[in-house]
Scaffold this motif. Structure first.
Motif, PDB file in Angstrom:
ATOM      1  N   ALA A  23       0.826  -1.205   0.000  1.00 39.72           N
ATOM      2  CA  ALA A  23       0.000   0.000   0.000  1.00 39.72           C
ATOM      3  C   ALA A  23       0.865   1.260   0.000  1.00 39.72           C
ATOM      4  N   LYS A  24       1.940   1.220   0.776  1.00 41.55           N
ATOM      5  CA  LYS A  24       2.834   2.385   0.878  1.00 41.55           C
ATOM      6  C   LYS A  24       3.544   2.668  -0.442  1.00 41.55           C
ATOM      7  N   HIS A  25       3.983   1.610  -1.105  1.00 35.21           N
ATOM      8  CA  HIS A  25       4.810   1.784  -2.305  1.00 35.21           C
ATOM      9  C   HIS A  25       4.023   1.746  -3.614  1.00 35.21           C
ATOM     10  N   LEU A  26       2.735   1.343  -3.566  1.00 36.86           N
ATOM     11  CA  LEU A  26       1.962   1.173  -4.799  1.00 36.86           C
ATOM     12  C   LEU A  26       1.815   2.467  -5.609  1.00 36.86           C
ATOM     13  N   PRO A  27       1.465   3.599  -4.984  1.00 35.95           N
ATOM     14  CA  PRO A  27       1.285   4.811  -5.810  1.00 35.95           C
ATOM     15  C   PRO A  27       2.512   5.164  -6.642  1.00 35.95           C
ATOM     16  N   GLU A  45      -0.378  -4.104 -18.679  1.00 37.16           N
ATOM     17  CA  GLU A  45      -1.318  -5.225 -18.847  1.00 37.16           C
ATOM     18  C   GLU A  45      -2.200  -5.382 -17.611  1.00 37.16           C
ATOM     19  N   GLN A  46      -1.599  -5.276 -16.431  1.00 38.13           N
ATOM     20  CA  GLN A  46      -2.370  -5.421 -15.194  1.00 38.13           C
ATOM     21  C   GLN A  46      -3.289  -4.219 -14.965  1.00 38.13           C
ATOM     22  N   LEU A  47      -2.832  -3.040 -15.332  1.00 41.12           N
ATOM     23  CA  LEU A  47      -3.676  -1.850 -15.181  1.00 41.12           C
ATOM     24  C   LEU A  47      -4.894  -1.934 -16.107  1.00 41.12           C
ATOM     25  N   ALA A  48      -4.706  -2.494 -17.287  1.00 38.85           N
ATOM     26  CA  ALA A  48      -5.838  -2.712 -18.199  1.00 38.85           C
ATOM     27  C   ALA A  48      -6.838  -3.680 -17.571  1.00 38.85           C
ATOM     28  N   ALA A  49      -6.323  -4.688 -16.878  1.00 44.72           N
ATOM     29  CA  ALA A  49      -7.197  -5.665 -16.216  1.00 44.72           C
ATOM     30  C   ALA A  49      -7.948  -5.018 -15.048  1.00 44.72           C
ATOM     31  N   ILE A  66      -8.398   2.884  -6.897  1.00 50.08           N
ATOM     32  CA  ILE A  66      -9.094   1.587  -6.954  1.00 50.08           C
ATOM     33  C   ILE A  66      -8.247   0.504  -6.293  1.00 50.08           C
ATOM     34  N   LEU A  67      -6.980   0.471  -6.641  1.00 53.18           N
ATOM     35  CA  LEU A  67      -6.082  -0.565  -6.110  1.00 53.18           C
ATOM     36  C   LEU A  67      -5.912  -0.443  -4.605  1.00 53.18           C
ATOM     37  N   LEU A  68      -5.773   0.766  -4.103  1.00 51.41           N
ATOM     38  CA  LEU A  68      -5.646   0.950  -2.657  1.00 51.41           C
ATOM     39  C   LEU A  68      -6.932   0.521  -1.944  1.00 51.41           C
ATOM     40  N   GLY A  69      -8.069   0.757  -2.592  1.00 51.24           N
ATOM     41  CA  GLY A  69      -9.345   0.302  -2.032  1.00 51.24           C
ATOM     42  C   GLY A  69      -9.421  -1.212  -1.982  1.00 51.24           C
ATOM     43  N   TRP A  70      -8.937  -1.853  -3.031  1.00 47.66           N
ATOM     44  CA  TRP A  70      -8.927  -3.316  -3.059  1.00 47.66           C
ATOM     45  C   TRP A  70      -8.010  -3.884  -1.984  1.00 47.66           C
ATOM     46  N   THR A  83      -6.981 -10.705  -9.265  1.00 45.02           N
ATOM     47  CA  THR A  83      -5.744 -11.186  -9.884  1.00 45.02           C
ATOM     48  C   THR A  83      -4.802 -10.053 -10.305  1.00 45.02           C
ATOM     49  N   PRO A  84      -5.282  -8.957 -10.936  1.00 45.26           N
ATOM     50  CA  PRO A  84      -4.329  -7.898 -11.301  1.00 45.26           C
ATOM     51  C   PRO A  84      -3.710  -7.216 -10.084  1.00 45.26           C
ATOM     52  N   LEU A  85      -4.483  -7.079  -9.011  1.00 42.55           N
ATOM     53  CA  LEU A  85      -3.917  -6.515  -7.773  1.00 42.55           C
ATOM     54  C   LEU A  85      -2.817  -7.420  -7.247  1.00 42.55           C
ATOM     55  N   LYS A  86      -3.080  -8.721  -7.216  1.00 48.29           N
ATOM     56  CA  LYS A  86      -2.085  -9.669  -6.707  1.00 48.29           C
ATOM     57  C   LYS A  86      -0.812  -9.609  -7.546  1.00 48.29           C
ATOM     58  N   ALA A  87      -0.981  -9.472  -8.855  1.00 51.49           N
ATOM     59  CA  ALA A  87       0.186  -9.409  -9.728  1.00 51.49           C
ATOM     60  C   ALA A  87       1.010  -8.152  -9.445  1.00 51.49           C
ATOM     61  N   LEU A  88       0.336  -7.012  -9.285  1.00 52.56           N
ATOM     62  CA  LEU A  88       1.042  -5.758  -9.012  1.00 52.56           C
ATOM     63  C   LEU A  88       1.693  -5.788  -7.636  1.00 52.56           C
ATOM     64  N   GLN A  89       0.979  -6.330  -6.648  1.00 58.29           N
ATOM     65  CA  GLN A  89       1.580  -6.474  -5.319  1.00 58.29           C
ATOM     66  C   GLN A  89       2.848  -7.317  -5.408  1.00 58.29           C
ATOM     67  N   GLY A  90       2.787  -8.382  -6.202  1.00 52.92           N
ATOM     68  CA  GLY A  90       3.957  -9.247  -6.355  1.00 52.92           C
ATOM     69  C   GLY A  90       5.151  -8.490  -6.915  1.00 52.92           C
TER      70      GLY A  90
END
Length: 227
Positions: free
Chosen positions: A29-33, A47-51, A69-73, A81-88
């Motif tokens: 969450a801290k590093h995602l933005p 690709e993940q942002l499109a998903a 959206i991602l921070l809310g998720w 799945t796209p959130l999990k991929a980006l977190q990874g």
């Protein structure tokens, strides 16, 4: 049938739930933005942002809105799945920089090593992405544990509470379902695996029982010869 392969969950099973919720999620969450802003144009991130746009129903969402959206998720622990991929991807940077070390219970480390040495095939099935799974075991407090595993499965194989997901995994492993033992701390996941024909053992690390399944407090007391 005797067990020949073991499929294990991670969160609450091999690793503490607290590690995910108190270390990994806040780190992401801290590093995602900044990560999304800095890498949005790279193909694997794009690709993940499109998903995310597709799953959220916001086809025209810009980068700032996608971050919201991602921070809310993340806040609602959504198994997207796209959130999990980006977190990874974010965790990969943390692990490789040494900021993160994967938590794995000592009893799980010992048992997994013993089972591998004993000729059992080991697999992972987690709602976290395959990349995240490899990181938690590859950069663990016990060193690189990835040589222990023959394969990894995530939500691309289907939801963890759906019996069909375990049939898909059974086919990928290439063994009869009743030769596969599934380990988890969630009754609904164990039920789904059992419906698909797998054997099950529940990890109830704080005691108690996972209804309908043999329950243990530690990997150390799982007797594969008795199953």
């Amino acid at each position: 049938m005797p067990v020949k392969a073991i499929l294990t969950d991670i969160e609450g099973t091999t690793s503490a739930v607290s590690f995910v919720f108190e270390v990994l999620f806040p780190f992401a969450a801290k590093h995602l933005p900044d990560f999304v802003r800095n890498h949005a144009d790279e193909p694997q991130v794009a690709e993940q942002l499109a998903a995310v746009r597709e799953e959220s129903g916001e086809a025209n969402a810009d980068v700032s809105r996608l971050i919201e959206i991602l921070l809310g998720w993340i806040a609602e622990d959504r198994k997207a799945t796209p959130l999990k991929a980006l977190q990874g991807m974010i965790w990969a940077e943390g692990y490789h920089s040494g900021q993160l070390k994967g938590h794995v219970y000592p009893d799980a480390v010992e048992a997994l090593k013993r089972w591998k040495q004993g000729g059992y095939d080991l697999y992972v099935y987690s709602s976290g992405s395959i990349q995240a799974q490899k990181l938690i075991f590859g950069c663990s407090v016990a060193g690189d544990l990835t040589p222990l595993f023959s394969g990894y499965f995530d939500t691309t194989s289907g939801p963890k509470r759906d019996a069909q997901s375990y049939r898909t995994i059974t086919q990928a492993i290439g063994r009869p379902a009743d030769e596969i033992l599934f380990l988890s701390d969630v009754v609904e996941e164990l039920d789904a695996a059992e419906q698909a024909g797998m054997q099950t053992v529940g990890l109830a690390r704080d005691g108690g029982e996972l209804a309908g399944h043999e329950s243990v407090v530690s990997f150390a007391v799982i007797d594969l010869n008795r199953l």
